[in-house]
Design a protein around this motif. Structure first.
Motif, PDB file in Angstrom:
ATOM      1  N   GLY A   4      19.601 -10.042  17.983  1.00  0.00           N
ATOM      2  CA  GLY A   4      19.271  -8.746  18.666  1.00  0.00           C
ATOM      3  C   GLY A   4      18.148  -8.934  19.738  1.00  0.00           C
ATOM      4  O   GLY A   4      17.361  -9.566  19.482  1.00  0.00           O
ATOM      5  N   GLN A  34      10.953  -6.934  16.714  1.00  0.00           N
ATOM      6  CA  GLN A  34      11.555  -6.971  15.335  1.00  0.00           C
ATOM      7  C   GLN A  34      10.618  -7.144  14.333  1.00  0.00           C
ATOM      8  O   GLN A  34      10.646  -6.440  13.357  1.00  0.00           O
ATOM      9  CB  GLN A  34      12.541  -8.027  15.382  1.00  0.00           C
ATOM     10  N   LEU A 174      13.597   1.033  19.742  1.00  0.00           N
ATOM     11  CA  LEU A 174      14.699   1.020  18.891  1.00  0.00           C
ATOM     12  C   LEU A 174      15.826   2.131  19.376  1.00  0.00           C
ATOM     13  O   LEU A 174      16.949   1.806  19.162  1.00  0.00           O
ATOM     14  CB  LEU A 174      14.212   1.100  17.630  1.00  0.00           C
ATOM     15  N   GLU A 175      15.020   3.102  19.761  1.00  0.00           N
ATOM     16  CA  GLU A 175      16.088   4.122  20.233  1.00  0.00           C
ATOM     17  C   GLU A 175      17.113   3.635  21.287  1.00  0.00           C
ATOM     18  O   GLU A 175      18.322   3.822  21.199  1.00  0.00           O
ATOM     19  CB  GLU A 175      15.324   5.373  20.941  1.00  0.00           C
ATOM     20  N   GLY A 177      17.475   0.111  22.346  1.00  0.00           N
ATOM     21  CA  GLY A 177      18.029  -1.101  22.049  1.00  0.00           C
ATOM     22  C   GLY A 177      18.633  -0.950  20.489  1.00  0.00           C
ATOM     23  O   GLY A 177      18.833   0.122  20.036  1.00  0.00           O
ATOM     24  N   SER A 178      18.483  -2.110  19.797  1.00  0.00           N
ATOM     25  CA  SER A 178      18.802  -2.053  18.345  1.00  0.00           C
ATOM     26  C   SER A 178      18.483  -3.470  17.873  1.00  0.00           C
ATOM     27  O   SER A 178      18.354  -4.335  18.403  1.00  0.00           O
ATOM     28  CB  SER A 178      20.117  -1.803  18.204  1.00  0.00           C
ATOM     29  N   LEU A 179      18.424  -3.214  16.444  1.00  0.00           N
ATOM     30  CA  LEU A 179      18.255  -4.345  15.642  1.00  0.00           C
ATOM     31  C   LEU A 179      19.664  -4.879  15.187  1.00  0.00           C
ATOM     32  O   LEU A 179      20.508  -4.009  14.898  1.00  0.00           O
ATOM     33  CB  LEU A 179      17.514  -4.170  14.411  1.00  0.00           C
ATOM     34  N   THR A 180      20.031  -6.326  15.159  1.00  0.00           N
ATOM     35  CA  THR A 180      21.321  -6.483  14.908  1.00  0.00           C
ATOM     36  C   THR A 180      21.533  -6.265  13.298  1.00  0.00           C
ATOM     37  O   THR A 180      20.729  -6.636  12.590  1.00  0.00           O
ATOM     38  CB  THR A 180      21.344  -8.162  15.149  1.00  0.00           C
ATOM     39  N   GLU A 181      22.546  -5.612  13.175  1.00  0.00           N
ATOM     40  CA  GLU A 181      23.210  -5.442  11.742  1.00  0.00           C
ATOM     41  C   GLU A 181      23.721  -6.699  11.199  1.00  0.00           C
ATOM     42  O   GLU A 181      24.686  -7.103  11.900  1.00  0.00           O
ATOM     43  CB  GLU A 181      24.212  -4.255  11.942  1.00  0.00           C
ATOM     44  N   ASN A 197      19.311   0.370  11.608  1.00  0.00           N
ATOM     45  CA  ASN A 197      18.590   0.822  12.426  1.00  0.00           C
ATOM     46  C   ASN A 197      18.075   2.330  11.928  1.00  0.00           C
ATOM     47  O   ASN A 197      17.052   2.708  11.915  1.00  0.00           O
ATOM     48  CB  ASN A 197      18.954   1.190  13.937  1.00  0.00           C
ATOM     49  N   ASP A 198      18.988   2.852  11.200  1.00  0.00           N
ATOM     50  CA  ASP A 198      18.501   4.275  10.965  1.00  0.00           C
ATOM     51  C   ASP A 198      17.589   4.096   9.673  1.00  0.00           C
ATOM     52  O   ASP A 198      16.511   4.545   9.526  1.00  0.00           O
ATOM     53  CB  ASP A 198      19.675   4.940  10.153  1.00  0.00           C
ATOM     54  N   SER A 201      14.114   3.158  11.315  1.00  0.00           N
ATOM     55  CA  SER A 201      13.274   4.245  11.545  1.00  0.00           C
ATOM     56  C   SER A 201      12.772   5.258  10.903  1.00  0.00           C
ATOM     57  O   SER A 201      11.761   5.841  10.733  1.00  0.00           O
ATOM     58  CB  SER A 201      13.994   5.193  13.047  1.00  0.00           C
TER      59      SER A 201
END
Ligand code: ADP
Ligand code: MG
Length: 693
Positions: A4, A34, A174-175, A177-181, A197-198, A201
């Motif tokens: 990510g 991250q 984070l909104e 982009g994202s952190l890799t699941e 991500n949920d 946050s």
């Protein structure tokens, strides 16, 4: 694998993060966005409601509001400003040790304050030391916070406000982009884990309607989601370590049984069923082409030493050396005596190495080890220093593993390792490890349990008695010694300081010498020279002393079968596992034994509970489970020193029910090494220490 974008964005992309702040963040191991997002609140403060003063209990933390009734300087032990604050339900004092004249003037009677702080019991009743406070206008309603206030782990010079601002900014990223699941969708669904991500946050900024109790206790699904992934990372990392070891070759020890059989014939007793079973498990491991990594758990007195001797003999039969390491000199020496008595009649040579062995004698032992003249070597960690080389080390036995950190455990594997192979390793512990912990902290080891004591032991009678009845206890010691028994008197102190503990033992020994002048009384403590200690232990063992006053140094492994009474002073200060170890020093012979737990009143609820567990059971496993329940895994494993189980989110006790699932998921993704590496990397990241061996 791409972990990510946020994993690759340095914190310096955030506005206001310059070199100074970057350095402070580095101290918290925060280098990337991250990292910052995984830097989760330790806990939350509830500033969302105002608590009635009348409802407060010591230990509470919260917002209160009231009217100042008076502000006085009081002299006490330290000069302080005391402000009395009252609402309709009660009064509380705000105490300031540092204050200015202006501050005092501002806190005039009639002023309304809103405060936040921890409630404690002070000289004047309930108090808050140095509350955060501000004046409020009692004619308008001042809003309270709308969500729980996160409290982050931090470092000097970095305050909560700053950290909140930083995480605010990171959450904006984070909104976008994202952190890799990293947990595959189908598994997430199967186990009902919310998206990463949920969860992240949510935990930084729990909304108004969050289930606050759940969150404060750490049971929120978002927390469990992260705890799950973290436990998974640890599990995978140990698994990886295990696989790595398995890929190494090992010395083949197809023992022909010649020494083992002779040894068993000359033993004055038959093995218990449990000893036979465990010895067979070890025997099988040793004949495999990859290194054994086995943990043998057996309660105090279950006869682990014999099992270790059998393993050593199998190594010798295979043409290899075996090293046996104990954590203290007393214990190592005892093993040396046992092994010599057992093995020399078989025509084998046992070498001995400890820190105290110096000069020519040391040189002679070192030569026997390197030449291979000694087939078995017994010692303390002196065995693993650079100067020691083995001719052909094939098996390492570590006794009482709890005293060695995980890192030492791993370092040992290195000794005797060649390009082609790594020695077999047997770890023995008398402190039973609760199953939840073996599943996590020891997932890289196979486990055997000696769950049976040799026949003919009489369980120790445990008596819990107040130290107000000390005189009776002293009389009892006299009676026992007159009957030819030997007694241990163990002194404990709550302070970490060994010096104080030794001092206390010295004082007690003097007192007892006066009260029991007809007895021969000895003293051992940790600050004595090893030679002095050994001499005292030897004369106690030879029954030249009736009573041995000691600190907890005698906790591990000492074997004096004629000692049948133990007094433990202030047992409420010790953990259950430690008490169990201590108590295991008696009840080794055939006479009835007693353990007197002489507590100092009043006992706390937990203290009472602990002592009654000791009275009710001598089953080490039950005691270990109870210990874990009462004290938590950090204390039980002693991992504070080893720094190993430093979890960010997970708590082994609270989250132990996740472990079975963790194990399953680990199995389901094991084949995908890119994925498993990414998970390990995310949680154990830069210091994947114990996966690198
Ligand atoms: P631990 O498991 O606490 O290290 P030890 O190996 O020191 O226990 O054994 C405790 C005592 O029990 C020793 O004196 C040992 O000789 C004796 N012992 C070991 N196995 C047996 C057995 N099968 N039957 C009788 N006594 C035994
Ligand atoms: Mg032992």
């Amino acid at each position: 694998m791409n972990v990510g974008v946020l994993a690759n964005q340095p914190v310096t992309v955030l506005k206001g993060v310059g070199a100074a702040l970057e350095q402070k963040l580095q101290k918290l191991d925060i280098l990337t966005l991250q990292d910052l997002l995984f830097h989760l609140p330790l806990r939350y403060q509830d500033r969302t409601r105002i608590m009635p003063i009348g409802s407060l209990r010591p230990g509470d933390e919260g917002v209160i509001e009231g009217e100042v009734k008076g502000a006085d300087i009081v002299m006490g032990r330290r000069r302080s400003l005391m402000v009395r604050l009252q609402d309709g339900t009660g009064t509380i004092s705000l105490r300031f040790f540092h204050f200015s004249a202006a501050q005092k003037n501002n806190l005039k009677p009639g002023v309304h304050l809103r405060c936040f702080g921890e409630i404690r019991t002070g000289a004047s009743g309930l108090e808050i030391y140095h509350p955060e406070y501000r004046r409020v206008d009692d004619t308008v309603i001042t809003p309270v916070e709308e969500s729980l206030t996160p409290i982050y782990p931090t470092t000097e010079g970095l305050n909560q406000t700053r950290l909140r601002a930083l995480t605010d900014a990171a959450l904006k990223y984070l909104e976008a982009g994202s952190l890799t699941e990293l947990i595959p969708d189908h598994l997430r669904q199967q186990w009902q884990l919310p998206p990463l991500n949920d969860a992240v946050s949510y935990l930084h900024r729990p909304p108004v309607d969050a289930d606050q109790d759940q969150l404060l206790d750490g049971y929120h699904p978002a927390q469990r989601r992260l705890a799950f992934e973290e436990l998974l990372a640890h599990h995978l990392s140990l698994q990886k370590l295990r696989n790595k070891t398995r890929q190494q070759g090992a010395p083949l020890m197809q023992g022909d049984g010649r020494y083992c059989q002779l040894f068993l014939q000359q033993l004055p007793f038959p093995l218990t069923n449990a000893q036979q079973r465990v010895a067979a498990e070890i025997g099988k491991d040793l004949s495999q082409p990859f290194p054994m990594l086995r943990l043998v758990q057996g309660d105090v007195g279950s006869g682990k030493t014999v099992v270790a001797a059998l393993a050593a003999l199998q190594a010798v039969e295979g043409g290899f050396q075996a090293a046996v390491m104990a954590p203290t000199e007393i214990l190592a020496e005892q093993h040396f005596i046992n092994f010599s008595n057992w093995l020399e009649p078989l025509g084998l040579k046992v070498a001995w190495l400890a820190g105290k062995l110096k000069g020519k004698k040391r040189q002679a032992q070192l030569e026997q080890i390197i030449s291979g003249e000694a087939q078995v070597v017994v010692g303390t960690h002196a065995l693993f220093q650079d100067e020691v080389s083995f001719a052909n080390l094939g098996l390492v036995v570590v006794d009482e593993q709890h005293r060695f950190g995980v890192h030492q455990r791993l370092a040992l594997r290195e000794k005797g390792r060649t390009d082609q192979r790594s020695p077999h390793q047997l770890i023995m512990t008398a402190t039973p490890i609760p199953r939840t912990l073996t599943m996590s902290a020891y997932a890289d080891l196979d486990c055997s349990i000696i769950d049976e004591l040799p026949p003919g032991r009489t369980p120790v009678n445990t008596v819990v008695i107040s130290d107000q009845r000390r005189a009776e206890v002293v009389q009892r010691v006299r009676d026992a010694c007159v009957q030819g028994r030997q007694v241990y008197w163990v002194c404990t102190l709550i302070e970490e300081s060994e010096a104080l503990q030794c001092q206390a033992a010295e004082v007690t020994a003097e007192e007892l010498k006066e009260a029991l002048s007809e007895l021969r009384i000895g003293l051992v403590h940790g600050r004595m020279k090893p030679t002095e200690k050994a001499a005292i232990m030897a004369s106690y063992k030879a029954a030249e002393l009736d009573l041995l006053v000691a600190t907890t140094v005698i906790e591990v492994g000492v074997d004096v079968p004629n000692a049948s009474v133990m007094i433990i002073e202030n047992p409420e200060r010790l953990g259950l596992a430690q008490l169990h170890q201590l108590r295991g020093r008696v009840g080794r012979g055939s006479v009835e034994s007693f353990c007197l737990l002489m507590y100092h009143a009043p006992l706390s609820q937990q203290g009472r509970e602990r002592l009654s567990v000791m009275r009710e059971t001598t089953d080490g496993f039950r005691i270990a489970e109870k210990d874990l329940e009462l004290r938590g895994p950090g204390e039980v494993l002693g991992t504070r020193q080893t720094g190993m189980m430093a979890f960010k989110v997970a708590d082994l006790q609270r989250d132990s029910d996740l472990l079975t699932r963790v194990k399953q998921v680990a199995g389901q993704i094991a084949a995908d090494s890119q994925l498993t590496d990414a998970i390990i990397q995310r949680w154990l990241g830069r210091d994947e220490q114990y996966a690198t061996v």
